[in-house]
Design an enzyme around this catalytic site. Structure first.
Site, PDB file in Angstrom:
ATOM      1  CG  HIS A   1      -3.527  -0.512  -2.522  1.00  0.00           C
ATOM      2  ND1 HIS A   1      -4.427   0.800  -2.447  1.00  0.00           N
ATOM      3  CD2 HIS A   1      -3.371  -0.696  -1.042  1.00  0.00           C
ATOM      4  CE1 HIS A   1      -4.305   0.931  -0.822  1.00  0.00           C
ATOM      5  NE2 HIS A   1      -3.631  -0.243  -0.106  1.00  0.00           N
TER       6      HIS A   1
ATOM      7  CB  SER B   1      -1.289  -0.365   1.190  1.00  0.00           C
ATOM      8  OG  SER B   1      -0.101  -0.408   2.380  1.00  0.00           O
TER       9      SER B   1
ATOM     10  CE  LYS C   1      -7.786   1.579   0.538  1.00  0.00           C
ATOM     11  NZ  LYS C   1      -6.954   0.456   1.528  1.00  0.00           N
TER      12      LYS C   1
END
Ligand code: PLP
Length: 391
Positions: free
Chosen positions: A213, A185, A245
């Site tokens: 991610h 990250s 996200k």
């Protein structure tokens, strides 16, 4: 407030806060006056934001907003209870089914956040007498999850498959679990997932992959890091994806073999002892998955922006470690210097977060530029120009 006698407790906290300030480690929040997007207003000032994890630009997408409103009309706002009592609604079930199909696993289980999912998965699968093998740069929630499990913890150097192999070979633990971020990250680089899966198979270990991610960004149709590597579902593989996200909402899911999912449903304490997430979220996420699947143009644009940033800074003093993702760290090193640079950018209307220890290792403070498909090439050009001048 009345106190019978002065306490040292507050003095101690104040001293520690002052210490954080003195070492450039005190954090502060800024209050947004606008929805999540590349343009943000803070204290009446307009900024171009390179801070969010909204990689596909979906957080404020009209289709998601509409689906959320329709979801609220259909299901109300609150779920009213945990999933195992009476909070598991049709919208949640549809989302789980859709996530399983999308990721290619037999089943998926929804959690309220990625942190809660991680804190639930690891202690459900391993405990005292078992061993967890974790990448040194794993996300904080994975580190905490291992502590919570009470399993023996062994951390291997970042992406070091050779060391991991030796640790696994030397282990006599009853159950073994390999734990890794898929996309790290704060660095944006990828874990060697095919090699990790090969080790998991050879040493009969679980492989738990945190794809916070990668989901929505990598692989065909944004199916995630496993798809990026063409890795098919396997009995030993458990993937956690977050929905706050690239998916633009909030929540998380775990996808795995149906027996694993049934076990987590019975045993993951952060699944059992928490209120089911809002059906509004599940409704928005059903729409989000359609946009993710159809989002090749967004992903291509995102890739072009990353190349533009990297090419634009290639001949400067700024060092950008290799990252094929939306996360583009600009390495600085010193805590105070990174704050100075972030502040200089901020004064020019460019909002880039300064990441310092303990989020990253000492001496590796950095700007964490995060790009989204909602950014324009002109906005990235402004950041490149400003960084070139500061270099
Ligand atoms: C953001 C993040 C999480 C936590 O997910 P939330 O849904 O925000 O709680 C977990 N793992 C990684 C690698 C992350 O980046």
């Amino acid at each position: 407030m009345t106190t019978s006698r002065p306490s040292l407790l507050l003095d101690e906290l104040s001293a520690q806060l002052a210490q954080l300030d003195a070492t450039g480690l005190k954090r502060r929040r800024r209050t947004l006056e606008t929805p999540c997007g590349p343009l943000a207003r803070v204290d009446g000032r307009d900024l171009i934001s390179f801070c969010s994890n909204d990689y596909l630009g979906l957080a404020n997408d009209p289709a998601l907003v509409e689906a959320a409103c329709a979801g609220a009309q259909a299901w109300g706002v609150g779920s009213g209870a945990s999933h195992l009592v009476s909070g598991h609604m049709g919208a949640h079930q549809s989302l789980e089914d859709k996530l399983a199909a999308f990721t290619g696993f037999p089943h998926a289980l929804l959690f309220s956040t990625g942190t809660l999912a991680n804190l639930g998965i690891v202690p459900a699968l391993v405990g005292r007498g078992d061993a967890v093998f974790a990448d040194k740069l794993n996300h904080a929630s994975l580190i905490d999850a291992v502590q919570l499990s009470r399993a023996d913890s062994q951390r291997y150097p970042h992406k070091d498959v050779g060391t991991l192999e030796r640790l696994l070979a030397a282990s006599s633990a009853k159950r073994k679990l390999i734990l890794t971020d898929a996309v790290f990250s704060m660095d944006g680089d990828l874990a060697p997932l095919p090699a990790l899966l090969e080790l998991a198979e050879r040493f009969d270990a679980w492989l738990v992959v945190d794809d916070a991610h990668g989901f929505g960004v990598l692989g065909a149709q944004g199916r995630g890091s496993l798809a990026h590597f063409n890795i098919a579902a396997s009995e030993r593989l458990i993937v956690m994806g977050t929905l706050g996200k690239a998916a633009g909402a909030s929540g998380a899911f775990v996808a795995a073999h149906e027996t694993v999912i049934e076990w987590l449903l019975q045993r993951a304490r952060t699944y059992i002892f928490t209120t089911a997430s809002s059906p509004v979220m599940a409704s928005a996420l059903l729409a989000s998955l359609d946009l993710i699947a159809a989002g090749d143009a967004r992903r291509q644009h995102l890739k072009r922006l990353a190349a533009q940033l990297r090419d634009g800074l290639a001949d400067t003093r700024w060092r950008l470690p290799p990252s094929p993702t939306a996360i583009q760290p600009v390495m600085v090193g010193d805590n105070f210097e990174v704050l100075r640079i972030a502040e200089a950018l901020y004064q020019q209307g460019l909002w880039v977060p300064a990441i310092r220890p303990p989020t990253v290792a000492k001496g590796t403070a950095r700007l964490r530029v995060s790009l989204t498909a909602a950014h324009s090439a002109a906005q990235v050009e402004k950041l490149v120009d400003a960084l070139r001048k500061l270099a």
